[in-house]
Design an enzyme around this catalytic site. Structure first.
Site, PDB file in Angstrom:
ATOM      1  N   GLU A  85      27.163  88.058  25.820  1.00 44.64           N
ATOM      2  CA  GLU A  85      27.828  87.273  24.781  1.00 44.64           C
ATOM      3  C   GLU A  85      27.014  87.170  23.497  1.00 44.64           C
ATOM      4  OE1 GLU A  85      28.692  83.627  26.800  1.00 44.64           O
ATOM      5  OE2 GLU A  85      30.510  84.419  27.724  1.00 44.64           O
ATOM      6  N   GLU A 116      18.818  92.524  46.814  1.00 44.12           N
ATOM      7  CA  GLU A 116      17.881  91.534  46.280  1.00 44.12           C
ATOM      8  C   GLU A 116      16.568  91.485  47.042  1.00 44.12           C
ATOM      9  OE1 GLU A 116      18.693  87.229  48.093  1.00 44.12           O
ATOM     10  OE2 GLU A 116      20.452  88.018  47.059  1.00 44.12           O
TER      11      GLU A 116
END
Length: 275
Positions: A85, A116
């Protein structure tokens, strides 16, 4: 046996609410809301930590450094959202703020098994961007124990980068590996262990604070306006026109013509002010 020990983590503690399946919709919603109300207060306690991290990151970014977010699962997705953004909101290059998630871009929509758990992968993921000493890495992990994040911060420290983190438990390995840790302890989740809830909300709030403050310090805001936002749709063009009218006093037609000709609110305002 798993290398991740969840014992003692406040985010894994039993919910303050029980027998959820027996509650009415209204009771469930009110219970979730009651827990959510505690999150901003937890963030407020961490403001001194956030301030220290932002001050140091801003110094580097003002000299040309970049900001990396690394995380897995919800934490990684939140970092990617915040990074993605920044270009449309502030008109910065797409590679100024970079979000990386364990498992790569496919993990944004679908979990990648065991991604992960590799402590070496985050630095490998960063390598394509040629990270350097002016760059900042912020590890995001609700548990504070994600190997992808722990290993990424370790490698970043070894290579001279500034390191920070956003975690939701105190005294975690991720915080220990960050030069400027941010610990937002939100306590048990409404659904036990569902850290996409309060923990995710806390991480999102802190990410908003970090990136917004950095963009302001980098001169991407005038007054309270996003003067360098990208004009990627009609809504943003209209927002830009309103900003120009408010700042300069020109009418709608002039403001829109100036915006489209000069490409940004900043440039159009400067034009009408004769700068």
């Amino acid at each position: 046996m798993s290398s991740i020990d969840l014992n003692g983590l406040s985010t894994e503690a039993g919910s303050h609410h029980d027998n959820l399946e027996k509650k009415s919709v209204r009771e469930i919603l009110e219970g979730i809301n009651s827990e959510d109300k505690t999150v901003p207060l937890a963030v407020e306690k961490a403001i001194p930590q956030i301030e220290s991290l932002v001050n140091r990151a801003a110094e580097r970014m003002q000299q040309g450094g970049r900001l990396f977010y690394i995380g897995a699962g919800t934490s990684g997705r939140l970092g990617i959202v915040d990074a993605s953004e920044c270009p449309p909101t502030y008109g910065v290059p797409f590679d100024l703020v970079i979000g990386l998630i364990a498992g790569g871009d496919s993990a944004i929509r679908k979990a990648v098994e065991n991604a992960e758990d590799d402590p070496d992968q985050a630095w490998k993921d960063m390598a394509q961007y040629h990270p350097g000493p002016l760059d900042t890495v912020i590890g995001i992990a609700a548990s504070g124990r994600t190997p992808y994040v722990v290993g990424g911060l370790k490698a970043a420290n070894e290579n001279g980068l500034l390191t920070g983190c956003i975690v939701c438990n105190s005294g975690s390995p991720v915080a220990a590996g960050a030069q400027f840790p941010v610990e937002v302890v939100v306590g048990p989740e409404y659904v036990t262990g569902s850290t996409r809830m309060k923990s995710g909300t806390a991480q999102k709030l802190v990410l908003n604070m970090i990136s917004t403050t950095l963009m302001i310090r980098l001169g991407k805001v005038r007054g309270n306006k996003m003067v360098d936002m990208q004009l990627s749709n009609e809504k943003l063009v209209e927002r830009g026109v309103r900003m120009i009218m408010a700042e300069t006093g020109v009418d709608y037609a002039q403001a829109k013509a100036g915006l489209l000709e000069h490409g940004s609110v900043r440039n159009a305002v400067d034009f009408y002010r004769g700068k």
